[in-house]
Design a protein around this motif. Structure first.
Motif, PDB file in Angstrom:
ATOM      1  N   THR A  28       0.848  -1.182   0.000  1.00 35.86           N
ATOM      2  CA  THR A  28       0.000   0.000   0.000  1.00 35.86           C
ATOM      3  C   THR A  28       0.888   1.238   0.000  1.00 35.86           C
ATOM      4  O   THR A  28       1.339   1.713   1.053  1.00 35.86           O
ATOM      5  CB  THR A  28      -0.945   0.001   1.216  1.00 35.86           C
ATOM      6  OG1 THR A  28      -1.689  -1.230   1.227  1.00 35.86           O
ATOM      7  CG2 THR A  28      -1.921   1.179   1.126  1.00 35.86           C
ATOM      8  N   ASP A  31       0.614   4.258   2.339  1.00 33.46           N
ATOM      9  CA  ASP A  31       0.888   4.057   3.765  1.00 33.46           C
ATOM     10  C   ASP A  31       2.361   4.237   4.106  1.00 33.46           C
ATOM     11  O   ASP A  31       2.726   4.244   5.286  1.00 33.46           O
ATOM     12  CB  ASP A  31       0.472   2.649   4.214  1.00 33.46           C
ATOM     13  CG  ASP A  31      -1.029   2.478   4.335  1.00 33.46           C
ATOM     14  OD1 ASP A  31      -1.475   1.320   4.463  1.00 33.46           O
ATOM     15  OD2 ASP A  31      -1.753   3.506   4.293  1.00 33.46           O
ATOM     16  N   TYR A  53       4.154   9.752   3.838  1.00 29.68           N
ATOM     17  CA  TYR A  53       3.227   8.907   3.086  1.00 29.68           C
ATOM     18  C   TYR A  53       2.165   9.721   2.350  1.00 29.68           C
ATOM     19  O   TYR A  53       1.720   9.324   1.274  1.00 29.68           O
ATOM     20  CB  TYR A  53       2.556   7.886   4.002  1.00 29.68           C
ATOM     21  CG  TYR A  53       1.988   8.454   5.281  1.00 29.68           C
ATOM     22  CD1 TYR A  53       0.742   9.066   5.319  1.00 29.68           C
ATOM     23  CD2 TYR A  53       2.721   8.385   6.453  1.00 29.68           C
ATOM     24  CE1 TYR A  53       0.244   9.592   6.495  1.00 29.68           C
ATOM     25  CE2 TYR A  53       2.229   8.906   7.646  1.00 29.68           C
ATOM     26  CZ  TYR A  53       0.985   9.517   7.656  1.00 29.68           C
ATOM     27  OH  TYR A  53       0.492  10.042   8.824  1.00 29.68           O
TER      28      TYR A  53
END
Lengths: 122, 107
Positions: A28, A31, A53
């Motif tokens: 991801t 993240d 992030y």
């Protein structure tokens, strides 16, 4: 499987600008803090900087801060490195890394791309 | 900036041998020290984080130790895939800095 694929390198003249890209997959992206690290032909490793992030914060090595800019597009899972006024000493392989961030600092370069070569020469 | 002095720069060694690579920081770094391996094809991966913690998937023949300014990476019994470059890296303070690398070569 985590993949980081850098592109945009090549031969560039001194004083020119260049933008590197790094497309991420297998985790991801939004993240993760992300960093750029470079390795000179002599194998010296140098941290360039990192980005939060969400893209709201960046931190750079002082020696590169005025010429290099890190950005990201989370919708495209892509990290960028804008290089300006390049010099011969910027000749290196540039690595994109997915980083662990702890207590206000990047604490580990978890994931690494294969690197992209930049050669600065007239 | 914190300077990381890594020794030796190259090390010939034999399969099955125990080897130790050292890393000295120019000031205390409170165990904020990682080790990375770079294979001849350029692939880089973390081996050990926070001085002595083994990254997931890394064989137990790798270990790290140290404190203050002095740290080390030990490989207990060299396997063929261990012949590579190794780097230490500190994250006690920004800018993050690396050692100069140790090339582990087959004797």
């Amino acid at each position: 499987e985590v993949q980081l694929v850098e592109s945009g390198g090549g031969l560039v003249q001194p004083g020119a600008s260049l933008k590197l890209s790094c497309v991420a997959s297998g985790f991801t992206f939004s993240d993760y803090w992300m960093s750029w690290v470079r390795q000179t032909p002599g194998k010296t490793m140098e941290w360039i900087g990192d980005i939060k992030y969400d893209g709201s914060y960046t931190n750079y090595a002082p020696s590169l801060k005025n010429r290099f800019t890190i950005s990201r597009d989370n919708a495209k899972s892509t990290l960028y490195l804008q290089m300006s006024n390049v010099r011969s000493e910027d000749t290196a392989t540039y690595y994109c890394t997915g980083s662990r961030h702890t207590m206000g600092i990047t604490s580990l370069f978890d994931y690494w791309g294969q690197g992209v070569m930049v050669t600065v020469s007239s | 900036d914190i300077q990381m002095t890594q020794t030796p720069s190259s090390m010939p060694a034999s399969l099955g041998e125990r080897v130790t690579i050292s890393c000295r920081a120019s000031q205390g770094i409170s165990n904020y020290l990682n080790w990375y391996q770079q294979k001849p094809d350029g692939t880089i991966k973390p081996l050990i984080y926070y001085t002595s913690n083994l990254q997931s998937g890394v064989p137990s023949r790798f270990s790290g130790s140290g404190s203050g300014t002095d740290y080390s990476l030990t490989i207990s019994s060299l396997e063929p895939e261990d012949f590579a470059m190794y780097y230490c890296q500190q994250y006690d303070s920004s800018p993050l800095t690396f050692g100069s690398g140790t090339k582990l070569e087959i004797k």
